[in-house]
Design a protein around this motif. Structure first.
Motif, PDB file in Angstrom:
ATOM      1  N   GLY A 120     -20.258  14.107  21.453  1.00  0.00           N
ATOM      2  CA  GLY A 120     -19.050  13.603  22.103  1.00  0.00           C
ATOM      3  C   GLY A 120     -19.369  12.799  23.348  1.00  0.00           C
ATOM      4  O   GLY A 120     -18.733  11.788  23.638  1.00  0.00           O
ATOM      5  N   LEU A 121     -20.379  13.219  24.077  1.00  0.00           N
ATOM      6  CA  LEU A 121     -20.815  12.509  25.275  1.00  0.00           C
ATOM      7  C   LEU A 121     -21.375  11.142  24.894  1.00  0.00           C
ATOM      8  O   LEU A 121     -21.049  10.129  25.520  1.00  0.00           O
ATOM      9  CB  LEU A 121     -21.870  13.341  26.006  1.00  0.00           C
ATOM     10  CG  LEU A 121     -22.418  12.781  27.299  1.00  0.00           C
ATOM     11  CD1 LEU A 121     -21.337  12.716  28.363  1.00  0.00           C
ATOM     12  CD2 LEU A 121     -23.574  13.650  27.790  1.00  0.00           C
ATOM     13  N   TYR A 122     -22.187  11.113  23.855  1.00  0.00           N
ATOM     14  CA  TYR A 122     -22.768   9.844  23.406  1.00  0.00           C
ATOM     15  C   TYR A 122     -21.671   8.868  22.995  1.00  0.00           C
ATOM     16  O   TYR A 122     -21.702   7.696  23.368  1.00  0.00           O
ATOM     17  CB  TYR A 122     -23.736  10.075  22.238  1.00  0.00           C
ATOM     18  CG  TYR A 122     -24.404   8.797  21.795  1.00  0.00           C
ATOM     19  CD1 TYR A 122     -25.552   8.343  22.425  1.00  0.00           C
ATOM     20  CD2 TYR A 122     -23.853   8.034  20.771  1.00  0.00           C
ATOM     21  CE1 TYR A 122     -26.154   7.156  22.043  1.00  0.00           C
ATOM     22  CE2 TYR A 122     -24.448   6.841  20.382  1.00  0.00           C
ATOM     23  CZ  TYR A 122     -25.599   6.408  21.019  1.00  0.00           C
ATOM     24  OH  TYR A 122     -26.172   5.217  20.648  1.00  0.00           O
ATOM     25  N   GLU A 123     -20.696   9.337  22.241  1.00  0.00           N
ATOM     26  CA  GLU A 123     -19.612   8.466  21.781  1.00  0.00           C
ATOM     27  C   GLU A 123     -18.780   7.946  22.947  1.00  0.00           C
ATOM     28  O   GLU A 123     -18.344   6.794  22.943  1.00  0.00           O
ATOM     29  CB  GLU A 123     -18.740   9.184  20.756  1.00  0.00           C
ATOM     30  CG  GLU A 123     -19.460   9.447  19.441  1.00  0.00           C
ATOM     31  CD  GLU A 123     -20.057   8.184  18.828  1.00  0.00           C
ATOM     32  OE1 GLU A 123     -19.384   7.128  18.793  1.00  0.00           O
ATOM     33  OE2 GLU A 123     -21.215   8.242  18.381  1.00  0.00           O
ATOM     34  N   LEU A 124     -18.550   8.786  23.950  1.00  0.00           N
ATOM     35  CA  LEU A 124     -17.820   8.362  25.144  1.00  0.00           C
ATOM     36  C   LEU A 124     -18.526   7.200  25.839  1.00  0.00           C
ATOM     37  O   LEU A 124     -17.908   6.182  26.167  1.00  0.00           O
ATOM     38  CB  LEU A 124     -17.673   9.550  26.110  1.00  0.00           C
ATOM     39  CG  LEU A 124     -17.085   9.230  27.479  1.00  0.00           C
ATOM     40  CD1 LEU A 124     -15.606   8.891  27.363  1.00  0.00           C
ATOM     41  CD2 LEU A 124     -17.307  10.395  28.429  1.00  0.00           C
ATOM     42  N   VAL A 125     -19.825   7.341  26.028  1.00  0.00           N
ATOM     43  CA  VAL A 125     -20.593   6.306  26.716  1.00  0.00           C
ATOM     44  C   VAL A 125     -20.721   5.061  25.846  1.00  0.00           C
ATOM     45  O   VAL A 125     -20.575   3.931  26.333  1.00  0.00           O
ATOM     46  CB  VAL A 125     -21.977   6.845  27.142  1.00  0.00           C
ATOM     47  CG1 VAL A 125     -22.859   5.743  27.699  1.00  0.00           C
ATOM     48  CG2 VAL A 125     -21.794   7.965  28.168  1.00  0.00           C
ATOM     49  N   ARG A 126     -20.966   5.246  24.574  1.00  0.00           N
ATOM     50  CA  ARG A 126     -21.087   4.081  23.673  1.00  0.00           C
ATOM     51  C   ARG A 126     -19.807   3.258  23.691  1.00  0.00           C
ATOM     52  O   ARG A 126     -19.843   2.028  23.775  1.00  0.00           O
ATOM     53  CB  ARG A 126     -21.403   4.541  22.252  1.00  0.00           C
ATOM     54  CG  ARG A 126     -21.712   3.391  21.289  1.00  0.00           C
ATOM     55  CD  ARG A 126     -21.983   3.888  19.885  1.00  0.00           C
ATOM     56  NE  ARG A 126     -20.867   4.565  19.278  1.00  0.00           N
ATOM     57  CZ  ARG A 126     -19.776   3.954  18.793  1.00  0.00           C
ATOM     58  NH1 ARG A 126     -19.667   2.657  18.857  1.00  0.00           N
ATOM     59  NH2 ARG A 126     -18.813   4.652  18.241  1.00  0.00           N
ATOM     60  N   ALA A 127     -18.662   3.916  23.662  1.00  0.00           N
ATOM     61  CA  ALA A 127     -17.383   3.212  23.697  1.00  0.00           C
ATOM     62  C   ALA A 127     -17.196   2.480  25.029  1.00  0.00           C
ATOM     63  O   ALA A 127     -16.718   1.341  25.055  1.00  0.00           O
ATOM     64  CB  ALA A 127     -16.235   4.192  23.459  1.00  0.00           C
ATOM     65  N   LYS A 128     -17.581   3.114  26.124  1.00  0.00           N
ATOM     66  CA  LYS A 128     -17.447   2.482  27.439  1.00  0.00           C
ATOM     67  C   LYS A 128     -18.341   1.259  27.545  1.00  0.00           C
ATOM     68  O   LYS A 128     -17.970   0.246  28.127  1.00  0.00           O
ATOM     69  CB  LYS A 128     -17.801   3.504  28.537  1.00  0.00           C
ATOM     70  CG  LYS A 128     -17.751   2.946  29.936  1.00  0.00           C
ATOM     71  CD  LYS A 128     -16.339   2.551  30.329  1.00  0.00           C
ATOM     72  CE  LYS A 128     -16.295   2.046  31.757  1.00  0.00           C
ATOM     73  NZ  LYS A 128     -14.952   1.570  32.102  1.00  0.00           N
ATOM     74  N   PHE A 129     -19.538   1.334  26.974  1.00  0.00           N
ATOM     75  CA  PHE A 129     -20.498   0.239  27.053  1.00  0.00           C
ATOM     76  C   PHE A 129     -20.279  -0.848  25.994  1.00  0.00           C
ATOM     77  O   PHE A 129     -20.974  -1.858  26.007  1.00  0.00           O
ATOM     78  CB  PHE A 129     -21.926   0.781  26.905  1.00  0.00           C
ATOM     79  CG  PHE A 129     -22.433   1.560  28.092  1.00  0.00           C
ATOM     80  CD1 PHE A 129     -21.689   1.736  29.244  1.00  0.00           C
ATOM     81  CD2 PHE A 129     -23.694   2.130  28.044  1.00  0.00           C
ATOM     82  CE1 PHE A 129     -22.174   2.455  30.324  1.00  0.00           C
ATOM     83  CE2 PHE A 129     -24.206   2.854  29.119  1.00  0.00           C
ATOM     84  CZ  PHE A 129     -23.438   3.010  30.264  1.00  0.00           C
ATOM     85  N   ALA A 130     -19.319  -0.676  25.114  1.00  0.00           N
ATOM     86  CA  ALA A 130     -19.120  -1.594  23.983  1.00  0.00           C
ATOM     87  C   ALA A 130     -18.932  -3.049  24.419  1.00  0.00           C
ATOM     88  O   ALA A 130     -19.403  -3.963  23.740  1.00  0.00           O
ATOM     89  CB  ALA A 130     -17.934  -1.143  23.137  1.00  0.00           C
TER      90      ALA A 130
END
Length: 110
Positions: free
Chosen positions: A20-30
């Motif tokens: 969940g943490l990875y997905e949060l950051v990946r979405a923010k960095f998209a």
């Protein structure tokens, strides 16, 4: 130098230990190719690697620019010992809490 929690988060992201943490950051960095590249470069890297250090610096810049993201990031953060235990405490804690891997015997709070 980024705060220690951001370095720990960066190391967790590198191993994808907390999905969940990875997905949060990946979405923010998209929408940020430089930040997304730092995330990609850190994948599979050792916690003390230059790639994880660069990711933690990227996280620090992002958190400074977007405090709401920083709060969300910290809320999703979990302390992880790969393959052993995942602990997470979120929100306001009143009372005692223990985060540990292996405990032999009991725990007493006084």
């Amino acid at each position: 130098m980024p705060e220690p929690m951001l370095v720990t988060i960066a190391a967790s992201l590198a191993t994808r230990a907390v999905a969940g943490l990875y997905e949060l950051v990946r979405a923010k960095f998209a929408d940020d190719p430089v930040a997304a590249a730092a995330l990609t470069a850190a994948e599979g890297a050792a916690p003390d690697s230059p790639q994880v250090a660069a990711l933690s610096e990227t996280l620090e810049r992002t958190v400074l620019a977007d405090p709401a993201f920083g709060a969300e990031l910290r809320a999703h953060h979990a302390v992880t010992q790969t393959g052993r235990v995942t602990n997470s405490i979120t929100g306001t804690v009143s009372g005692n809490a223990v985060q540990a891997g292996d405990i032999q015997g009991g725990i007493t709070f006084k």
